[in-house]
Design an enzyme around this catalytic site. Structure first.
Site, PDB file in Angstrom:
ATOM      1  CB  ALA A  14      14.086  23.167  60.125  1.00  0.00           C
ATOM      2  CB  CYS A  47      23.289  33.308  58.319  1.00  0.00           C
ATOM      3  SG  CYS A  47      21.960  32.427  57.464  1.00  0.00           S
ATOM      4  CG  ASN A 311      14.761  29.664  63.173  1.00  0.00           C
ATOM      5  OD1 ASN A 311      14.801  29.077  64.241  1.00  0.00           O
ATOM      6  ND2 ASN A 311      15.844  30.107  62.565  1.00  0.00           N
ATOM      7  NE  ARG A 448       7.283  60.327  41.518  1.00  0.00           N
ATOM      8  CZ  ARG A 448       7.621  61.599  41.674  1.00  0.00           C
ATOM      9  NH1 ARG A 448       8.443  61.958  42.665  1.00  0.00           N
ATOM     10  NH2 ARG A 448       7.168  62.516  40.850  1.00  0.00           N
TER      11      ARG A 448
END
Length: 460
Positions: A14, A47, A311, A448
Site C-alpha cells: 500500500a 503472500c 495494492n 441450480r
C-alpha cells in the site's frame, strides 16, 4: 513555491504503491516524497513467503517487485531500517528512529499516508518469545525462520493455528521434511469456511500426513536449558517441537494511529472514507492491512489482510494525493489458498456471518469435477452456496477441491459484486470445453440446486 511534503509510513504494497502513483502524477518540484520502512525490504509479496520457506520459490528476491534502490531512482526518499515511533497530527510531523544508528528526528508533512500493515497474533503465554518460535509476516520474519530451520537438528514442527497462514506453513514444513502437527482452537481447520467444508480440509491434511488436532488451545511453550523451544502445551496434552510457527492470524498494526488519536474500527483497523482518507482528517490517508474496509455483502466494515486490496488502496491513495481521483468501494471477501494439491476458496458470507447480520438464508452443497468426467485427470470438488431466503440473492460460496477448483470462486465474486440472484447465475455464459469444465460448470450446478432449495423453502 515550495513543493508539498508527502510522508509515507510503511514500505510495502500500500505505502509504495501510493508513493509511486503520486510520483507519476506529480514531479519532485511539486511533491517531495519521504517513505519510512522499518525492515530491510520494500514492495514484496508477503503472500509468497510460505512458498519461499517450502522451497517452491527458490530465491527470496523473486518475491520483491521493486527494491529500495529502484524507488529512490524515481525521486522517492526511501529510508529503510527506519521506524516511525510517533505521529504528531496537530504539528503535522512524525518522529523517526534510525534502527542502525539509534538517531531520532522529526520530519514534517503536508500529507501523510499510513500503511503500517498487520502483525502476527502472538498470545501472551509463557514461552511465546522463546528461540525457535516464529511469526511469519514480513521477509525479515521469513529469513529468520529459514535461519532457524538451518540451526534445528530435530524434525518436529508444530504449527499453531489452522487458518490460511497455518495451513500454508504446515505444507511448507512438510515439504521441508518435518513431521508436522497443527494445533487448532476451532472445530475444524480453516475457520473462514463453514465447519462442514473445513472438515474436507481436515481429511485432506490427514491424508498428506499432517496431524491436525482440533479444539486444542495452546497454554504454554516449554523450553530446554538453552532457551529453545522443546514442546507446545495445551489444556489436554503436550506436543514435542523443534520449531514452532504461529499461524493464528494477524491484526492491524495501528498502535501509532491509536496513540495519535486517529479513529479505529471495531477490529482495530483505521477507518477511512471511499477515497481512503482517514475519517475526520483531510490530509491523512491509510491503506493496506492496517485499515478496515466495507464488506459489500454484510454491510459493515471488516479487516482483511490481502496484498490485492493493499495494492488497490495504494493506487487510490496515490491518485488522490497526486491531484487525481480514485475510490475503493469495498470487498466481498474473496480468498483462495491450497495445501499441497487441495485448493480452498471462499467469497461472501459463511452461515454464521449471515446469522450475525440478521439474514435468513438457504444453503446447497454439490459435488462435481473440474473437467468433463470422461476427460483425463478430472479433479473432484465440493461447492457450497448460500442465498438469501425469499429474494434468492447470492450471499456466499465456498469451494474445496483438486486442480481447477479454487479460481472458480472468481465467478461467484463477480456475481456477489453485481448482487445477482442464484437464478440469474444459472444463465451465465461460462466457457466450456471438456478439458476445462463439465457441460454444467460446478458453480452453475450449485446455483441450480440452490434455486431448487429456495423454491422448496418457499412452499414450506
Amino acid at each position: 513555491m515550495a513543493a508539498e511534503r508527502l510522508v509515507v509510513i510503511g514500505g510495502d504494497a500500500a505505502g509504495m504503491s501510493a508513493a509511486s502513483q503520486a510520483r507519476r502524477l506529480k514531479g519532485p518540484d511539486e511533491l517531495s516524497i519521504t517513505a519510512f520502512e522499518r525492515g530491510h525490504f520494500t514492495s514484496y509479496s508477503a503472500c509468497g513467503i510460505p512458498y519461499w520457506v517450502s522451497g517452491d520459490v527458490s530465491d527470496r528476491d523473486d518475491l520483491i517487485a521493486r527494491t529500495p534502490e529502484e524507488h529512490r531512482s524515481r525521486d522517492i526518499d526511501l529510508r529503510t531500517r527506519t521506524e516511525v515511533t510517533e505521529i504528531d497530527v496537530a504539528g503535522q510531523r512524525v518522529r523517526a528512529l534510525d534502527r542502525e544508528s539509534g538517531e531520532t528526528y522529526w520530519t514534517g508533512f503536508d500529507k501523510l499516508v499510513i500503511a503500517t500493515g498487520a502483525r502476527p497474533v502472538r498470545p501472551e503465554l509463557p514461552g511465546m518469545d522463546a528461540a525457535g518460535v516464529h511469526g511469519v509476516q514480513t521477509l525479515d520474519d521469513g529469513q529468520a525462520l529459514l535461519d532457524s530451520l538451518d540451526r534445528t537438528e530435530g524434525r518436529r514442527a508444530v504449527v499453531v493455528g489452522a487458518g490460511y497462514i497455518g495451513v500454508e506453513m504446515a505444507e511448507a514444513m512438510l515439504k521441508r521434511g518435518f513431521e508436522v502437527t497443527v494445533l487448532n482452537r476451532g472445530a475444524q481447520p480453516m475457520a473462514t469456511l463453514d465447519p462442514d467444508m473445513g472438515r474436507l480440509v481436515h481429511e485432506a491434511m490427514d491424508g498428506l500426513g499432517i496431524t491436525t488436532v482440533n479444539g486444542a488451545a495452546v497454554t504454554a511453550i516449554r523450553t530446554g536449558d538453552d532457551g529453545r523451544v522443546t514442546e507446545v502445551v495445551t489444556d489436554d496434552a503436550s506436543y514435542p517441537a523443534d520449531i514452532v510457527v504461529l499461524g493464528i492470524g494477524v491484526e492491524p498494526e495501528t498502535a501509532l494511529a491509536r496513540e495519535a488519536g486517529l479513529p479505529l474500527a471495531p477490529h482495530g483497523g483505521l477507518l477511512t472514507d471511499l477515497a481512503m482518507r482517514v475519517q475526520g482528517h483531510e490530509n491523512i490517508w491509510a491503506g493496506g492491512d492496517c485499515v478496515e474496509v466495507l464488506d459489500l455483502v454484510a454491510g459493515h466494515t471488516r479487516h482483511i489482510a490481502l496484498g490485492t486490496h493493499a495494492n488497490k488502496h495504494g493506487q487510490v491513495i496515490g491518485s488522490n494525493v497526486g491531484g487525481g481521483y480514485g475510490t475503493f468501494p469495498g470487498v466481498v471477501g474473496t480468498a483462495v489458498s491450497k495445501v499441497c494439491d487441495l485448493e480452498i476458496a471462499r467469497t461472501g458470507l459463511r452461515e454464521k456471518d449471515a446469522r450475525a447480520v440478521g439474514l435468513r438464508y438457504v444453503t446447497a452443497t454439490i459435488e462435481s469435477t473440474s473437467r468433463a468426467g470422461y476427460y483425463p485427470d478430472a479433479g473432484l470438488m465440493t461447492v457450497k452456496m448460500l442465498a438469501e431466503y425469499r429474494t434468492g440473492r447470492l450471499l456466499g460460496v465456498q469451494i474445496v477441491g483438486r486442480e481447477g477448483a479454487g479460481k472458480r470462486v472468481d465467478v461467484a465474486a463477480v456475481a456477489l459484486t453485481a448482487r445477482m440472484t442464484v437464478e440469474q447465475m444459472t444463465a451465465l455464459d461460462l466457457g466450456y470445453a471438456p478439458p476445462f469444465s463439465p457441460v454444467w460448470d460446478p458453480v452453475l450446478v450449485a446455483a441450480r440446486k440452490t434455486v431448487s432449495v429456495l423454491r422448496k423453502a418457499g412452499t414450506d
